[in-house]
Design an enzyme around this catalytic site. Structure first.
Site, PDB file in Angstrom:
ATOM      1  N   GLU A 363       5.843  -7.661 -17.702  1.00 35.55           N
ATOM      2  CA  GLU A 363       7.266  -7.745 -16.960  1.00 35.55           C
ATOM      3  C   GLU A 363       7.816  -9.033 -17.377  1.00 35.55           C
ATOM      4  O   GLU A 363       7.342 -10.392 -17.278  1.00 35.55           O
ATOM      5  CB  GLU A 363       7.232  -7.345 -15.442  1.00 35.55           C
ATOM      6  CG  GLU A 363       6.829  -8.521 -14.579  1.00 35.55           C
ATOM      7  CD  GLU A 363       6.901  -8.233 -13.076  1.00 35.55           C
ATOM      8  OE1 GLU A 363       6.164  -7.087 -12.876  1.00 35.55           O
ATOM      9  OE2 GLU A 363       7.314  -8.744 -12.381  1.00 35.55           O
ATOM     10  N   HIS A 448      -1.484  -7.826  -7.343  1.00 35.69           N
ATOM     11  CA  HIS A 448      -2.065  -6.379  -7.211  1.00 35.69           C
ATOM     12  C   HIS A 448      -3.667  -5.822  -6.975  1.00 35.69           C
ATOM     13  O   HIS A 448      -4.309  -5.658  -7.801  1.00 35.69           O
ATOM     14  CB  HIS A 448      -1.876  -5.749  -8.591  1.00 35.69           C
ATOM     15  CG  HIS A 448      -0.230  -5.825  -8.891  1.00 35.69           C
ATOM     16  ND1 HIS A 448       0.213  -5.950 -10.401  1.00 35.69           N
ATOM     17  CD2 HIS A 448       1.038  -6.147  -8.242  1.00 35.69           C
ATOM     18  CE1 HIS A 448       1.404  -6.164 -10.453  1.00 35.69           C
ATOM     19  NE2 HIS A 448       1.887  -6.209  -9.055  1.00 35.69           N
ATOM     20  N   ASN A 486       2.477  -1.909 -12.592  1.00 35.63           N
ATOM     21  CA  ASN A 486       2.903  -2.255 -11.206  1.00 35.63           C
ATOM     22  C   ASN A 486       2.656  -0.997 -10.237  1.00 35.63           C
ATOM     23  O   ASN A 486       2.751   0.111 -10.462  1.00 35.63           O
ATOM     24  CB  ASN A 486       4.300  -2.433 -10.993  1.00 35.63           C
ATOM     25  CG  ASN A 486       4.893  -3.467 -11.946  1.00 35.63           C
ATOM     26  OD1 ASN A 486       4.922  -3.231 -13.066  1.00 35.63           O
ATOM     27  ND2 ASN A 486       5.299  -4.664 -11.468  1.00 35.63           N
TER      28      ASN A 486
HETATM   29  C1  LIG Z   1       4.823 -10.753  -4.326  1.00 39.69           C
HETATM   30  C2  LIG Z   1       4.406  -9.557  -4.318  1.00 39.69           C
HETATM   31  C3  LIG Z   1       4.989  -8.806  -5.319  1.00 39.69           C
HETATM   32  C4  LIG Z   1       4.692  -7.502  -5.726  1.00 39.69           C
HETATM   33  N1  LIG Z   1       5.721  -6.879  -6.642  1.00 39.69           N
HETATM   34  C5  LIG Z   1       5.089  -5.389  -6.899  1.00 39.69           C
HETATM   35  C6  LIG Z   1       6.219  -4.630  -7.731  1.00 39.69           C
HETATM   36  O1  LIG Z   1       7.240  -5.042  -8.084  1.00 39.69           O
HETATM   37  N2  LIG Z   1       5.907  -3.424  -7.941  1.00 39.69           N
HETATM   38  C7  LIG Z   1       4.714  -2.756  -7.452  1.00 39.69           C
HETATM   39  O2  LIG Z   1       4.435  -1.649  -7.729  1.00 39.69           O
HETATM   40  N3  LIG Z   1       3.862  -3.593  -6.688  1.00 39.69           N
HETATM   41  C8  LIG Z   1       3.993  -4.766  -6.455  1.00 39.69           C
HETATM   42  N4  LIG Z   1       3.318  -5.500  -5.599  1.00 39.69           N
HETATM   43  C9  LIG Z   1       2.271  -5.066  -5.129  1.00 39.69           C
HETATM   44  C10 LIG Z   1       2.399  -3.926  -4.033  1.00 39.69           C
HETATM   45  O3  LIG Z   1       3.207  -4.349  -3.215  1.00 39.69           O
HETATM   46  C11 LIG Z   1       0.988  -3.420  -3.489  1.00 39.69           C
HETATM   47  O4  LIG Z   1       0.119  -2.986  -4.603  1.00 39.69           O
HETATM   48  C12 LIG Z   1       1.057  -2.562  -2.173  1.00 39.69           C
HETATM   49  O5  LIG Z   1       1.938  -3.030  -1.115  1.00 39.69           O
HETATM   50  C13 LIG Z   1      -0.240  -1.982  -1.847  1.00 39.69           C
HETATM   51  O6  LIG Z   1      -0.089  -0.992  -0.983  1.00 39.69           O
HETATM   52  P1  LIG Z   1      -0.989  -0.504   0.079  1.00 39.69           P
HETATM   53  O7  LIG Z   1      -0.583   0.690   0.943  1.00 39.69           O
HETATM   54  O8  LIG Z   1      -2.507  -0.483  -0.500  1.00 39.69           O
HETATM   55  O9  LIG Z   1      -1.251  -1.896   0.975  1.00 39.69           O
HETATM   56  P2  LIG Z   1      -0.251  -2.903   1.772  1.00 39.69           P
HETATM   57  O10 LIG Z   1       1.245  -2.441   1.292  1.00 39.69           O
HETATM   58  O11 LIG Z   1      -0.833  -4.084   1.470  1.00 39.69           O
HETATM   59  O12 LIG Z   1      -0.195  -2.531   3.342  1.00 39.69           O
HETATM   60  C14 LIG Z   1      -1.424  -2.697   4.193  1.00 39.69           C
HETATM   61  C15 LIG Z   1      -0.892  -3.164   5.594  1.00 39.69           C
HETATM   62  O13 LIG Z   1      -2.157  -3.487   6.325  1.00 39.69           O
HETATM   63  C16 LIG Z   1      -2.081  -4.547   7.179  1.00 39.69           C
HETATM   64  N5  LIG Z   1      -3.095  -4.808   7.465  1.00 39.69           N
HETATM   65  C17 LIG Z   1      -4.392  -5.226   6.782  1.00 39.69           C
HETATM   66  N6  LIG Z   1      -5.459  -5.384   7.627  1.00 39.69           N
HETATM   67  C18 LIG Z   1      -5.122  -5.023   8.943  1.00 39.69           C
HETATM   68  C19 LIG Z   1      -5.869  -4.761  10.040  1.00 39.69           C
HETATM   69  N7  LIG Z   1      -7.280  -5.203  10.291  1.00 39.69           N
HETATM   70  N8  LIG Z   1      -5.144  -4.295  11.170  1.00 39.69           N
HETATM   71  C20 LIG Z   1      -4.042  -4.115  11.224  1.00 39.69           C
HETATM   72  N9  LIG Z   1      -3.318  -3.903  10.073  1.00 39.69           N
HETATM   73  C21 LIG Z   1      -3.673  -4.594   8.865  1.00 39.69           C
HETATM   74  C22 LIG Z   1      -1.289  -5.496   6.391  1.00 39.69           C
HETATM   75  O14 LIG Z   1      -0.654  -6.538   7.238  1.00 39.69           O
HETATM   76  C23 LIG Z   1      -0.124  -4.441   5.542  1.00 39.69           C
HETATM   77  O15 LIG Z   1       0.914  -4.421   6.169  1.00 39.69           O
HETATM   78  C24 LIG Z   1       3.556  -6.934  -5.324  1.00 39.69           C
HETATM   79  C25 LIG Z   1       2.861  -7.682  -4.241  1.00 39.69           C
HETATM   80  C26 LIG Z   1       3.262  -8.867  -3.959  1.00 39.69           C
HETATM   81  C27 LIG Z   1       2.508  -9.485  -2.812  1.00 39.69           C
END
Ligand SMILES: Cc1cc2nc3c(=O)[nH]c(=O)nc-3n(C[C@H](O)[C@H](O)[C@H](O)COP(=O)(O)OP(=O)(O)OC[C@H]3O[C@@H](n4cnc5c(N)ncnc54)[C@H](O)[C@@H]3O)c2cc1C
Length: 507
Positions: A363, A448, A486
């Site tokens: 990207e 990621h 992504n």
């Molecule tokens: C700076 C940045 C830029 C990014 N840009 C992109 C992009 O442009 N496009 C893209 O596709 N992806 C992007 N990503 C990646 C994307 O955000 C993640 O892949 C995605 O959020 C993961 O989804 P998930 O549901 O697995 O977990 P998450 O979205 O990480 O959600 C997990 C949640 O669980 C909570 N949690 C964790 N442990 C506990 C616990 N023990 N008790 C209670 N709550 C807990 C966390 O606080 C969090 O809110 C980016 C990530 C970052 C950090």
């Protein structure tokens, strides 16, 4: 807007379904369970980002970060943390801020904290992988169903939109992207526009000076005050709108174990200094692990080692990957300025995935420093086959991740296949001052994290944990370390697929 409900979660409650984490997987689970008539409690360790601070903003300014920026740190830890030989990190007040930089031995992992998880801090790039790549990564999942049903459903639920390509050609805020595209084309690389969940119509108005700037004020990794369709405005708003979903922020789940009537879920309620103010335990009939690749893997590995869920499969904690992430910057000539005004939302990528010698999707990333830097910045996603593993340390009681920075050499080599060529063609060089002092590659962090509880290995083919009826995994930990692009659209689409099967068969 999804709001945390006023009714707090009480110690000793008995609840039908508990979702750990409010990111992509958790939000899909909450909405679809509620629509099927189930009362859902979502437990989230981060804050509910709905109340403005004393400056009238919910999220802090990107160039003047305060405690709201980072999760319980005394100093910022910017991904691109250096410029012209010195660190530009700043001291901040310790607070339950929105971006976590979690340090393991060989990698630091950036994650969103708060109601909405990663959607609060990410670049919004909403990319559906090429079908052949999906089929190679998740062979046990029916690709026809994914591309006909679940990817479209996920894109609709997330509010994904496309940029106006005519506007793009003259928009000041995308000069950096046009320069990146020009250099890619001149070296013979393909490229593609990338959809986003940021409202491009709002961005147009920002560029025209008609609304308060967010993407055009550099806002992204510490949260967007406007314009972004983060999960709290999409899936979670729909979920709470059913009247059946309660979101409980500032509660960290610490243990899950079988008990009569389901699973005992233990948690700490914390304050904004991160201190525990209460401990609670509830009994849930069904528990959905949606704490993200790192959060879910850490919890499950600890529960197995501590004997609370002793029969978890051996595959739990394995096949973690960084989506092959590596960042790099190039120094452009004076005639190739990337612009003082840069949208923080990336909108195009260089597609070199067909290069068998080192596939990569890079990207073209913004570098919104508020001045002309002549830097072209890139985040490359590569096919790095290296994997890490989570292990429990009985001495510290913590879960570590075995991953060495050197395991990311593959990603550097793949990225070099694009950028060495571009540098040669343009007569330019790499910047060595962005990721440390004389350090070219941003190879020691990832945005990621993926894997650790891989589908059809650590779970069945829909995220059910074998041997523990009523326990499910529904987040990025299901995906074995790489998505080729992504990841969040794939995480969402897979969650849509899995929850549909669970609702049909298990309720
Ligand atoms: C700076 C940045 C830029 C990014 N840009 C992109 C992009 O442009 N496009 C893209 O596709 N992806 C992007 N990503 C990646 C994307 O955000 C993640 O892949 C995605 O959020 C993961 O989804 P998930 O549901 O697995 O977990 P998450 O979205 O990480 O959600 C997990 C949640 O669980 C909570 N949690 C964790 N442990 C506990 C616990 N023990 N008790 C209670 N709550 C807990 C966390 O606080 C969090 O809110 C980016 C990530 C970052 C950090």
């Amino acid at each position: 807007m999804a709001r945390a409900t006023a009714a707090p979660l009480a110690d000793g409650e008995k609840i039908p379904a508990l979702v750990i984490g409010s990111g992509y997987g958790g939000s899909v689970a909450a909405l679809r369970l509620a629509q099927a008539g189930v009362q859902v409690t979502v437990v989230e360790m981060g804050m509910s980002w709905t109340t403005p601070g004393s400056d009238g903003r919910i999220f802090c300014p990107v160039l003047k970060p305060d405690g709201r920026s980072y999760w319980l740190r005394d100093r910022t830890d910017q991904p691109v943390g250096y410029f012209a030989g010195s660190s530009y990190n700043k001291d901040i007040e310790r607070y339950t801020g929105v971006l976590d930089s979690e340090q393991f031995s060989g990698v630091r992992v950036y994650q969103g904290r708060g109601v909405g998880g990663g959607s609060l801090v990410n670049g919004g790039m909403a990319v559906t992988p090429k079908r052949e790549n999906f089929a190679a990564i998740l062979p046990s999942v029916n690709a026809d169903e994914m591309y006909n049903v679940y990817y479209p459903r996920a894109n609709a639920g997330l509010g994904v939109n496309n940029l106006d390509q005519t506007w793009f050609e003259s928009a000041e805020c995308y000069q950096f992207a046009r320069v990146g595209r020009k250099h890619a084309e001149r070296s013979g690389f393909g490229w593609t526009f990338v959809p986003n969940v940021y409202d491009f119509e709002y961005m147009k108005k920002e560029q025209a000076g008609q609304v308060t700037r967010s993407a055009l004020a550099g806002e992204v990794i510490y949260g967007n005050n406007y314009g972004k369709r983060s999960l709290d405005k999409t899936y979670l708003a729909a979920a709470t709108g059913t009247g059946k979903v309660r979101i409980t922020p500032m509660h960290t789940v610490t243990a899950v174990s079988p008990t009569e009537g389901g699973y005992r879920v233990e948690m700490h309620e914390i304050n904004t200094s991160g201190a525990t103010v209460a401990t609670k335990a509830v009994v849930a009939q069904k528990v959905f692990f949606a704490a993200g690749s790192i959060g879910t893997s850490k919890l499950l590995v600890a529960m197995k080692a501590q004997g609370k869920l002793p029969d978890l499969p051996d595959a739990v904690g394995k096949k973690w990957g960084n989506n092959g992430n590596v960042m790099v910057g190039r120094a452009n000539h004076m005639w190739d300025g990337t612009g003082v005004l840069q949208s923080s939302m990336p909108c195009l990528g260089i597609d070199n995935w067909a290069d068998a010698g080192g596939p990569a999707f890079a990207e073209v990333a913004p570098f919104p420093a508020g001045l002309e830097t002549y830097v072209s910045l890139y985040l490359a996603i590569t096919k790095n086959p290296q994997r890490g593993q989570f292990t429990f340390d009985s001495g510290t009681g913590k879960v570590g991740l075995s991953w060495q920075t050197s395991q990311n050499q593959y990603a550097i080599d793949a990225a070099k296949r694009i950028f060495d060529k571009i540098n040669k063609k343009e007569g330019t060089i790499y910047r060595t001052d962005l990721f440390g002092v004389y350090k070219t590659w941003g190879d020691d962090f990832t945005y990621h994290p993926l894997g650790g509880c891989v589908i059809n290995e650590a779970t069945d083919n829909y995220g059910r944990i074998p041997g523990y009826s009523g326990l499910y995994v529904i987040d990025g930990s299901l995906i074995p370390g790489n998505t080729s692009v992504n990841p969040f659209v794939t995480i969402t689409a897979l969650a849509e697929r899995n929850i549909e099967n669970i609702v049909a068969d298990d309720l």
